[in-house]
Write a protein that holds these residues in place. Structure first.
Motif, PDB file in Angstrom:
ATOM      1  N   VAL A  25       0.842  -1.201   0.000  1.00 36.97           N
ATOM      2  CA  VAL A  25       0.000   0.000   0.000  1.00 36.97           C
ATOM      3  C   VAL A  25       0.874   1.246   0.000  1.00 36.97           C
ATOM      4  O   VAL A  25       2.057   1.201   0.341  1.00 36.97           O
ATOM      5  CB  VAL A  25      -0.945   0.048   1.231  1.00 36.97           C
ATOM      6  N   THR A  38      -5.033   6.743   5.821  1.00 37.94           N
ATOM      7  CA  THR A  38      -5.694   6.430   4.557  1.00 37.94           C
ATOM      8  C   THR A  38      -4.610   5.912   3.629  1.00 37.94           C
ATOM      9  O   THR A  38      -3.568   6.549   3.461  1.00 37.94           O
ATOM     10  CB  THR A  38      -6.368   7.680   3.958  1.00 37.94           C
ATOM     11  N   GLN A  40      -3.612   3.790  -0.176  1.00 40.07           N
ATOM     12  CA  GLN A  40      -4.006   3.343  -1.511  1.00 40.07           C
ATOM     13  C   GLN A  40      -3.558   1.899  -1.644  1.00 40.07           C
ATOM     14  O   GLN A  40      -2.393   1.578  -1.417  1.00 40.07           O
ATOM     15  CB  GLN A  40      -3.329   4.187  -2.581  1.00 40.07           C
ATOM     16  N   VAL A  41      -4.483   1.032  -1.990  1.00 40.05           N
ATOM     17  CA  VAL A  41      -4.187  -0.392  -2.144  1.00 40.05           C
ATOM     18  C   VAL A  41      -3.922  -0.675  -3.613  1.00 40.05           C
ATOM     19  O   VAL A  41      -4.750  -0.374  -4.468  1.00 40.05           O
ATOM     20  CB  VAL A  41      -5.360  -1.252  -1.626  1.00 40.05           C
ATOM     21  N   ASN A  47      -8.736   3.099  -5.196  1.00 43.23           N
ATOM     22  CA  ASN A  47      -8.877   1.995  -4.244  1.00 43.23           C
ATOM     23  C   ASN A  47      -8.193   2.391  -2.935  1.00 43.23           C
ATOM     24  O   ASN A  47      -7.036   2.054  -2.700  1.00 43.23           O
ATOM     25  CB  ASN A  47      -8.268   0.713  -4.815  1.00 43.23           C
ATOM     26  N   THR A  48      -8.918   3.128  -2.080  1.00 44.18           N
ATOM     27  CA  THR A  48      -8.344   3.576  -0.816  1.00 44.18           C
ATOM     28  C   THR A  48      -9.127   3.004   0.357  1.00 44.18           C
ATOM     29  O   THR A  48     -10.307   2.667   0.227  1.00 44.18           O
ATOM     30  CB  THR A  48      -8.338   5.113  -0.708  1.00 44.18           C
ATOM     31  N   LYS A  49      -8.429   2.895   1.477  1.00 49.90           N
ATOM     32  CA  LYS A  49      -9.036   2.433   2.724  1.00 49.90           C
ATOM     33  C   LYS A  49      -8.498   3.291   3.852  1.00 49.90           C
ATOM     34  O   LYS A  49      -7.352   3.717   3.821  1.00 49.90           O
ATOM     35  CB  LYS A  49      -8.660   0.978   3.019  1.00 49.90           C
ATOM     36  N   THR A  50      -9.305   3.516   4.866  1.00 50.23           N
ATOM     37  CA  THR A  50      -8.851   4.159   6.085  1.00 50.23           C
ATOM     38  C   THR A  50      -8.789   3.086   7.160  1.00 50.23           C
ATOM     39  O   THR A  50      -9.792   2.428   7.437  1.00 50.23           O
ATOM     40  CB  THR A  50      -9.797   5.306   6.489  1.00 50.23           C
ATOM     41  N   VAL A  51      -7.587   2.902   7.708  1.00 48.89           N
ATOM     42  CA  VAL A  51      -7.349   1.813   8.653  1.00 48.89           C
ATOM     43  C   VAL A  51      -6.527   2.310   9.839  1.00 48.89           C
ATOM     44  O   VAL A  51      -5.882   3.354   9.774  1.00 48.89           O
ATOM     45  CB  VAL A  51      -6.597   0.648   7.968  1.00 48.89           C
ATOM     46  N   ARG A  55      -2.315  -1.662  11.886  1.00 47.12           N
ATOM     47  CA  ARG A  55      -2.454  -2.729  10.890  1.00 47.12           C
ATOM     48  C   ARG A  55      -1.373  -2.652   9.803  1.00 47.12           C
ATOM     49  O   ARG A  55      -1.205  -3.597   9.029  1.00 47.12           O
ATOM     50  CB  ARG A  55      -3.831  -2.680  10.231  1.00 47.12           C
TER      51      ARG A  55
END
Length: 59
Positions: A25, A38, A40-41, A47-51, A55
């Motif tokens: 990422v 946040t 980018q995968v 294709n982004t996720k907030t984690v 993690r």
């Protein structure tokens, strides 16, 4: 990983390998106050996720 290290990677001019659950990422933003990032995968900018930064792993 902790929020401070995630912010250092985000601000770095170097390319530092980061993974989320074994997937590469790019860190797009770090919310230090909440311990979130946040990312980018893969290669798709949408294709982004907030984690949780916990993690994320550095390789």
């Amino acid at each position: 990983m902790n929020s401070k290290r995630a912010a250092e990677i985000y601000a770095s001019k170097d390319t530092i390998a980061v993974q989320l659950d074994g997937e590469p990422v790019w860190i797009e933003n770090v919310d230090d106050a909440n311990g979130m990032a946040t990312v980018q995968v893969g290669a798709k900018p949408t294709n982004t996720k907030t984690v949780s930064v916990e993690r994320l792993t550095e390789h």
